[in-house]
Scaffold this active site. Structure first.
Site, PDB file in Angstrom:
ATOM      1  N   SER A  19       0.822  -1.209   0.000  1.00 51.44           N
ATOM      2  CA  SER A  19       0.000   0.000   0.000  1.00 51.44           C
ATOM      3  C   SER A  19       0.861   1.267   0.000  1.00 51.44           C
ATOM      4  CB  SER A  19      -0.898   0.014   1.236  1.00 51.44           C
ATOM      5  OG  SER A  19      -1.529   1.275   1.333  1.00 51.44           O
ATOM      6  N   LYS A  70     -12.972  -4.173   2.440  1.00 49.89           N
ATOM      7  CA  LYS A  70     -13.763  -2.973   2.147  1.00 49.89           C
ATOM      8  C   LYS A  70     -15.272  -3.187   2.291  1.00 49.89           C
ATOM      9  CE  LYS A  70     -11.866   0.012  -1.001  1.00 49.89           C
ATOM     10  NZ  LYS A  70     -11.229   0.490  -2.245  1.00 49.89           N
ATOM     11  N   ASP A 107     -13.554   6.921  -2.819  1.00 44.36           N
ATOM     12  CA  ASP A 107     -13.040   6.547  -4.144  1.00 44.36           C
ATOM     13  C   ASP A 107     -13.700   7.332  -5.280  1.00 44.36           C
ATOM     14  OD1 ASP A 107     -11.169   4.717  -3.243  1.00 44.36           O
ATOM     15  OD2 ASP A 107     -12.570   3.029  -3.294  1.00 44.36           O
ATOM     16  N   ILE A 222      -7.060   3.559 -14.150  1.00 36.94           N
ATOM     17  CA  ILE A 222      -6.972   3.610 -12.687  1.00 36.94           C
ATOM     18  C   ILE A 222      -5.717   2.886 -12.197  1.00 36.94           C
ATOM     19  CG2 ILE A 222      -9.484   3.774 -12.397  1.00 36.94           C
ATOM     20  CD1 ILE A 222      -9.247   0.894 -11.164  1.00 36.94           C
ATOM     21  N   TYR A 224      -1.897   2.502 -11.581  1.00 41.76           N
ATOM     22  CA  TYR A 224      -0.816   3.497 -11.454  1.00 41.76           C
ATOM     23  C   TYR A 224       0.572   2.862 -11.345  1.00 41.76           C
ATOM     24  CZ  TYR A 224      -1.644   2.324  -6.592  1.00 41.76           C
ATOM     25  OH  TYR A 224      -1.829   1.639  -5.423  1.00 41.76           O
TER      26      TYR A 224
END
Ligand code: ATR
Length: 279
Positions: A19, A70, A107, A222, A224
């Site tokens: 992360s 999530k 988000d 989206i 990266y």
């Protein structure tokens, strides 16, 4: 709150070693000279409830939530924001002063702000967008696009059932397309978004033709890592304007930082560079 004077936040996930959130929040804490910490809270599914229940007594003002928690984490929230409710997932927790937990999902905000920062604007009266993917990330992207008033949202996905479910859940102006109908879906679109994990380091490549896309259209990814995906490289070569995925990640972190530490932090080149530096 029991823990010293340092303001604490963290990230709950499993695993979390990849992360980038700790780097982002640490950069902002330092920039704003805030006496705080952003800590990894590696938590397997069995211990999710324990981690959430003990946030308050351990002095946390909040936490981010990432894979695979999530959706599950939402069940333990006392309050859930409308956007999180809509997406069925949270990525941010605010610990209230009395210990109540509030779940939010930033988000959609991150995606929209990233487009704004690139100066993307709708052109035609009936703008069309094509989205690749129908997973959790695609849900946030599509919900954000709905708020931007696209006339038609075309979802291209390998598994039709998943695309159908997304369209039913979010309602409105969504049409779904098979992967092999992507040319038809891209024709006339002002924007193409890759919301799958394809093209990411360690994942299969995104194998899709974009010749049917107008060269005036914008292309956003989206993904990266890498920053310049094959999709974005191909798009740039044929004259399309491109938007990389790092901005979405950075912008989704802003509302969380503001809620925990009281400052709306900036997304700038210095932050982008810092986050991309290999350690
Ligand atoms: P996330 O929550 O990160 O979006 P996800 O729910 O697993 O992750 O969704 C991943 C997306 O990438 C899905 O749209 C998935 O397509 P399916 O719905 O058909 O699974 C897409 N995806 C992943 N691997 C793929 C592949 N090899 N080919 C085509 N699409 C793929």
């Amino acid at each position: 709150m029991k823990n010293g004077t340092k303001r604490l936040a963290g990230i709950i996930g499993w695993p979390i070693s990849h992360s980038l959130s700790p780097k982002i929040h640490k950069f902002w804490l330092k920039t704003h000279k805030i006496e705080g910490e952003y800590l990894p809270l590696e938590t397997d599914p069995e211990h999710l409830e324990y981690t959430l229940e003990t946030l308050f007594e351990r002095g946390f003002r909040g936490a981010n939530v990432t894979l695979p928690h999530k959706e599950e984490a939402m069940k333990f929230m006392k309050f859930v924001s409308p956007q999180a409710e809509k997406l069925g997932a949270i990525n941010t927790i605010i610990v209230h002063e009395n210990g109540d937990l509030e779940g939010r999902n930033t988000d959609m905000y991150g995606f929209t702000e990233n487009l704004k920062a690139a100066s993307f604007a709708l052109k035609s009266d009936e703008p069309i967008v094509a989205v690749l993917g129908a997973g959790g990330a695609a849900r946030a992207v599509v919900a954000a696009l709905q708020e931007m008033n696209f006339y038609e949202i075309r979802i291209i996905n390998r598994t039709m059932d998943k695309a159908r479910r997304l369209a039913e859940d979010l309602g409105g102006n969504i049409n779904i397309f098979e992967w092999n109908e992507s040319e038809k879906a891209m024709a006339g679109a002002e924007l193409l978004v890759n919301a799958t994990s394809l093209g990411m380091e360690g994942q299969p490549p995104l194998d899709i033709e974009i010749d049917a896309l107008s060269d005036k259209a914008w292309v956003a990814d989206i993904v990266y890592a890498p920053l310049q995906t094959e999709l974005l490289k191909r798009a740039a070569k044929r004259g399309n304007k491109t938007i990389d995925g790092l901005g979405m990640l950075l912008h989704q972190a802003r509302p969380a930082f503001k809620a925990w530490f009281g400052v709306d932090p900036e997304v700038n080149e210095k932050l982008r560079k810092f986050v991309l530096e290999k350690e």
